[in-house]
Design an enzyme around this catalytic site. Structure first.
Site, PDB file in Angstrom:
ATOM      1  N   VAL A  86       0.835  -1.203   0.000  1.00  0.00           N
ATOM      2  CA  VAL A  86       0.000   0.000   0.000  1.00  0.00           C
ATOM      3  C   VAL A  86       0.870   1.254   0.000  1.00  0.00           C
ATOM      4  O   VAL A  86       0.549   2.254  -0.648  1.00  0.00           O
ATOM      5  CB  VAL A  86      -0.953   0.009   1.221  1.00  0.00           C
ATOM      6  N   CYS A  87       1.987   1.191   0.710  1.00  0.00           N
ATOM      7  CA  CYS A  87       2.851   2.371   0.890  1.00  0.00           C
ATOM      8  C   CYS A  87       3.286   3.050  -0.413  1.00  0.00           C
ATOM      9  O   CYS A  87       3.219   4.279  -0.512  1.00  0.00           O
ATOM     10  CB  CYS A  87       4.071   2.008   1.732  1.00  0.00           C
ATOM     11  N   PRO A  88       3.748   2.292  -1.432  1.00  0.00           N
ATOM     12  CA  PRO A  88       4.161   2.990  -2.650  1.00  0.00           C
ATOM     13  C   PRO A  88       3.022   3.728  -3.346  1.00  0.00           C
ATOM     14  O   PRO A  88       3.230   4.796  -3.917  1.00  0.00           O
ATOM     15  CB  PRO A  88       4.732   1.865  -3.531  1.00  0.00           C
TER      16      PRO A  88
END
Length: 233
Positions: A86-88
Site C-alpha cells: 500500500v505504501c508505494p
C-alpha cells in the site's frame, strides 16, 4: 519469540503458538514502559520536536528539523515500510498532491523506520521494480523510532510506524491526527480538504461542518449561528 524469553505464565501457551501478549512478554512490556516516558503529540499542543536524516527530492541526504517548518503547515506522513504494497501507492499519490499543498503553504514530510539508504534505493528504483521513482517531498529515516513514539504512531509489537498522518499548523501546533489499519490506504483528497478546513477556520473564525469543502457554508460558533445553519440545511 522463543519460550525461553517468556515468563512462566506464558510457557504453556507458547508450546502451542507464538505469544506476544503484553502481560507475558517482558521485552514488549519494558519497551511500552519506556515509550510512556515520552510526551506524545496532542491536538492543540506544540508538535514534538525532532531532527533526523532524510532522503530529499534533490537526490541528497540532509537533516530535517521540524522547527524549520514554522510558518508553514505540514503533513507528517507516517507509513510502515519502503518496498511494501500500500505504501508505494500512497507515496506516489502524495507526491502528486504536494504541488497543490505548496500552493496553500503546506509541505509533506514522509516518515518510516527505514534507513535513508533504503529510502534512496526505493526512490531510485523504477515502478516496474516496486520503486516509487522521484518523489517531490523528503522521506525521513526514523530508524531509532523516536519520532514515531513521540507522535503516537509506533506499532510496538511490529517495531514499525503505523499508517497515519499528523497535520501541524503554521504556528507549530498539532491540529489533526489520523491513523489507518495497515491494509487501508489514505485519501489525498481528504488530506487537502482537512488542511483547507483548518486554514479557513484559522483565518475566518468560523467552524466547518460535516463534509465541508471550500465554497460551502460554514458555521458561526454561537447558539444563533448553529440555529441559522441547521435551518438553512
Amino acid at each position: 519469540m522463543s519460550c525461553n524469553q517468556q515468563k512462566e505464565c506464558c510457557k504453556k501457551e507458547c508450546q502451542e503458538k507464538e505469544c506476544c501478549k503484553e502481560c507475558c512478554c517482558p521485552r514488549i512490556k519494558a519497551f511500552k514502559k519506556f515509550i510512556n516516558t515520552f510526551e506524545k503529540a496532542q491536538i492543540g499542543k506544540e508538535a514534538p520536536e525532532f531532527k533526523a536524516p532524510a532522503y530529499c527530492p534533490c537526490g541528497s541526504i540532509k537533516e530535517i528539523d521540524i522547527n524549520e517548518y514554522r510558518g508553514k503547515y505540514v503533513v507528517l506522513l507516517f507509513y510502515p515500510l519502503d518496498w511494501t504494497f500500500v505504501c508505494p501507492t500512497e507515496m506516489i499519490g502524495y507526491s502528486e498532491l504536494a504541488g497543490q499543498l505548496k500552493e496553500i503553504n503546506c509541505e509533506v514530510i514522509g516518515v518510516s523506520v527505514d534507513s535513508v539508504y533504503c529510502h534512496q534505493a526505493w526512490c531510485e528504483a523504477d515502478k516496474s521494480k516496486g520503486g516509487v521513482g522521484k518523489l517531490t517531498f523528503p522521506l525521513v529515516s526514523d530508524i531509532k523510532r523516536c519520532i514515531s513514539i513521540k507522535y503516537g504512531m509506533l506499532n510496538v509489537e511490529a517495531g514499525i510506524a503505523r499508517r497515519g498522518y499528523v497535520i501541524i499548523d503554521d504556528k507549530g501546533k498539532v491540529r489533526y491526527i489520523q491513523m489507518n489499519d495497515d491494509g487501508i490506504g489514505r485519501s489525498t483528497e481528504e488530506t487537502i480538504r482537512i488542511v483547507k478546513a483548518i486554514q479557513f477556520s484559522d483565518e475566518h473564525g468560523a467552524v466547518c461542518p460535516l463534509n465541508w469543502k471550500p465554497g460551502k457554508d460554514t458555521i458561526e460558533p454561537t447558539p444563533d449561528g448553529i440555529k441559522k445553519y441547521l435551518t438553512a440545511h
